[in-house]
Design a protein around this motif. Structure first.
Motif, short mmCIF file in Angstrom:
data_model
loop_
_atom_site.label_atom_id
_atom_site.label_comp_id
_atom_site.label_asym_id
_atom_site.label_seq_id
_atom_site.Cartn_x
_atom_site.Cartn_y
_atom_site.Cartn_z
N TYR A 62 1.07 -1.65 -0.17
CA TYR A 62 0.10 0.13 0.03
C TYR A 62 0.87 1.47 -0.04
O TYR A 62 2.17 0.78 0.22
CB TYR A 62 -0.71 0.28 1.56
N LEU B 157 -6.19 -2.83 3.20
CA LEU B 157 -6.93 -1.65 3.87
C LEU B 157 -6.52 -1.65 5.74
O LEU B 157 -6.34 -0.72 6.52
CB LEU B 157 -7.75 -2.14 3.98
N ARG C 285 -5.75 1.42 7.34
CA ARG C 285 -7.05 1.83 8.62
C ARG C 285 -5.44 2.21 10.16
O ARG C 285 -6.62 3.16 10.56
CB ARG C 285 -8.31 1.06 8.58
N THR D 174 -10.86 7.75 7.17
CA THR D 174 -10.99 6.19 7.86
C THR D 174 -12.43 5.98 7.42
O THR D 174 -12.49 4.31 7.35
CB THR D 174 -10.96 6.64 9.54
N ILE E 239 -11.65 4.15 4.63
CA ILE E 239 -10.96 3.06 4.58
C ILE E 239 -11.94 2.13 4.20
O ILE E 239 -11.99 0.91 4.23
CB ILE E 239 -10.10 3.31 5.10
#
Length: 174
Positions: A83, A118, A122, A156, A159
């Motif tokens: 990521y 993910l 986060r 957030t 996400i």
């Protein structure tokens, strides 16, 4: 005394001593950008076991930040994710998508790999929120804290939306 290993390239299945490593890098000056191994699934990996042509199933950009997920499938069929994330409050972080040589490592499906990345993104956003809360009293007056915190909370939520998008729920029929 055995060989002293300086670097291991999992995708090549090769170990290098310091001298061998130096000679290899001299012979291959673009080793970081050169595909030295291709998986049967079409993904190319460099000498450092980093995928150079990963899938990019998630790329989200908002006013308050940007995050992207990368995935690749290794020879053994296992998926790995990486990521990159940049939030308004930080310089950004990235984790490359690597080669998986162990059947217990990585993920069995691309969706699981995406959700794993993910969740890591986060955690980065939540860490920024915790730091913001910790140093709240050091921020300038005028509502900066509330604005920045609202921005991070918004990221957030984005996400979480992506996590839901890659979580399949089987519906039961009555």
């Amino acid at each position: 005394m055995g060989r002293q290993i300086h670097h291991t390239s999992r995708c090549l299945g090769r170990e290098f001593t310091f001298e061998e490593w130096g000679a290899y890098l001299k012979a291959h000056p673009d080793a970081g950008g050169e595909i030295v191994h291709s998986s049967p699934y079409g993904f190319g990996f460099n000498l450092f076991d980093v995928c150079l042509n990963p899938n990019r199933p998630v790329a989200v950009e908002s006013r308050h930040g940007r995050f992207e997920v990368h995935t690749a499938r290794s020879d053994n069929g296992r998926w790995e994710s990486g990521y990159s994330v940049r939030l308004d409050t930080s310089r950004g972080r990235s984790h490359p998508c690597g080669f998986v040589d162990c059947a217990q490592a990585g993920y069995p499906s691309e969706n699981e790999a995406i959700r794993g990345a993910l969740r890591e993104i986060r955690e980065v956003a939540e860490e920024e929120i915790r730091l913001l809360d910790r140093y709240r009293d050091r921020l300038p007056e005028g509502g900066s804290y509330a604005t920045i915190r609202h921005s991070l909370t918004g990221v957030t939520r984005l996400i979480d939306d992506e996590i839901r998008r890659f979580t399949f729920v089987q519906l039961a029929l009555f």
